[in-house]
Design an enzyme around this catalytic site. Sequence first.
Site, PDB file in Angstrom:
ATOM      1  N   GLU A   1      27.867  41.070  31.212  1.00 20.64           N
ATOM      2  CA  GLU A   1      28.563  40.879  32.497  1.00 20.64           C
ATOM      3  C   GLU A   1      27.572  40.325  33.490  1.00 20.64           C
ATOM      4  O   GLU A   1      26.431  40.797  33.588  1.00 20.64           O
ATOM      5  CB  GLU A   1      29.077  42.208  33.096  1.00 20.64           C
ATOM      6  CG  GLU A   1      30.260  42.846  32.458  1.00 20.64           C
ATOM      7  CD  GLU A   1      30.670  44.127  33.204  1.00 20.64           C
ATOM      8  OE1 GLU A   1      30.322  44.278  34.407  1.00 20.64           O
ATOM      9  OE2 GLU A   1      31.318  44.974  32.579  1.00 20.64           O
TER      10      GLU A   1
ATOM     11  N   GLU B   1      40.899  41.708  40.724  1.00 21.71           N
ATOM     12  CA  GLU B   1      41.590  42.949  40.361  1.00 21.71           C
ATOM     13  C   GLU B   1      42.053  43.637  41.644  1.00 21.71           C
ATOM     14  O   GLU B   1      41.343  44.438  42.238  1.00 21.71           O
ATOM     15  CB  GLU B   1      40.654  43.844  39.543  1.00 21.71           C
ATOM     16  CG  GLU B   1      40.240  43.182  38.241  1.00 21.71           C
ATOM     17  CD  GLU B   1      39.213  43.975  37.471  1.00 21.71           C
ATOM     18  OE1 GLU B   1      39.602  44.746  36.567  1.00 21.71           O
ATOM     19  OE2 GLU B   1      38.019  43.824  37.763  1.00 21.71           O
TER      20      GLU B   1
ATOM     21  N   LYS C   1      41.874  47.531  42.463  1.00 20.55           N
ATOM     22  CA  LYS C   1      40.606  48.251  42.458  1.00 20.55           C
ATOM     23  C   LYS C   1      40.174  48.611  43.877  1.00 20.55           C
ATOM     24  O   LYS C   1      40.566  47.976  44.853  1.00 20.55           O
ATOM     25  CB  LYS C   1      39.507  47.401  41.806  1.00 20.55           C
ATOM     26  CG  LYS C   1      39.367  47.589  40.303  1.00 20.55           C
ATOM     27  CD  LYS C   1      38.085  46.918  39.822  1.00 20.55           C
ATOM     28  CE  LYS C   1      37.795  47.232  38.374  1.00 20.55           C
ATOM     29  NZ  LYS C   1      36.531  46.605  37.929  1.00 20.55           N
TER      30      LYS C   1
ATOM     31  N   GLU D   1      35.200  45.402  44.924  1.00 16.17           N
ATOM     32  CA  GLU D   1      35.545  45.377  43.502  1.00 16.17           C
ATOM     33  C   GLU D   1      36.778  44.528  43.204  1.00 16.17           C
ATOM     34  O   GLU D   1      37.048  44.214  42.038  1.00 16.17           O
ATOM     35  CB  GLU D   1      35.783  46.809  43.003  1.00 16.17           C
ATOM     36  CG  GLU D   1      34.554  47.693  43.052  1.00 16.17           C
ATOM     37  CD  GLU D   1      33.443  47.186  42.144  1.00 16.17           C
ATOM     38  OE1 GLU D   1      33.745  46.746  41.020  1.00 16.17           O
ATOM     39  OE2 GLU D   1      32.272  47.208  42.562  1.00 16.17           O
TER      40      GLU D   1
END
Length: 285
Positions: free
Chosen positions: A206, A255, A258, A263
């Site tokens: 990542e 996302e 989140k 995030e």
Amino acid sequence: MRIYAPAPEVLQALRGSDIELMVGVANEDLHSIGTDMANAYSWVQTNIRSYGNVKFRYIAVGNEINPPAWEADYLLGSMKNIHQAIEEAGLGNQIKVSTPFSFMVLGESYPPSKGSFRPEFRSFINPIIRFLEENGAPFLFNMYPYFSYSGNIQYISLEYVLFTSPEVTVQDGQFGYQNIFDAMLDAGYSALEKAGGASLEIVVSETGWPTAGGTATTIENARTYNTNLLRHVKKGTPKRPGKHIETYIFAMFNENNKNPELEKHWGLFYPNKQSVYQIEFSPTN
């Protein structure tokens, strides 16, 4: 491509494609898989063998696990059981079993030659290093220069993090570092060497840059980081020059569910599949 759990709709879509895949075993499954071989066989049958025309590359068992989390007690056992199930399926040469670590497993990382694992993690991580060596699997490292920068903006320049520094910023013995990505990666290699894992390759499982929600979180910085990253990984690091760095960009999608706000904003696409920004995945120098 990396997915964090074996979503059937994703695996179905990848059938017959040339896209190589890293698929995750969820943290919450480690107790059942690590304590019962039958569960490992079942997981591999359902999620790997049932998709014979998907190009699986790695199985990532858990994600960012370290003591004192309960999952740490079952991580190596789960890796061994999944590996055995893969071997017995005749897929051991094709699919390697590993686990992604966060950068926090390093107790020291500056300068890169001083890289070492936290003393309190060594009894946990050293047997995993042995397992990876024995089975020819890579050490997976989730590595975020963004967080190194945002937590130390008084000491680290944005140029050093975005691969735009015009000159060497950190000199470490014979090695000069023009970007923090190389410095972090070589700190990982130094830690592996000290732990007896010098033969291992690190795969960056990542990395990325957010577009909102925090310090220096702009679309332009995210585009600059990821574009320059894609150019740079072809070149290797000062410690391991000339060797391509296998790297996975986080993430494909924002996302929106989140928290905290930061995030939500790591994706190249919005949840509705509209592009947040565009990058060229085969950029020229």
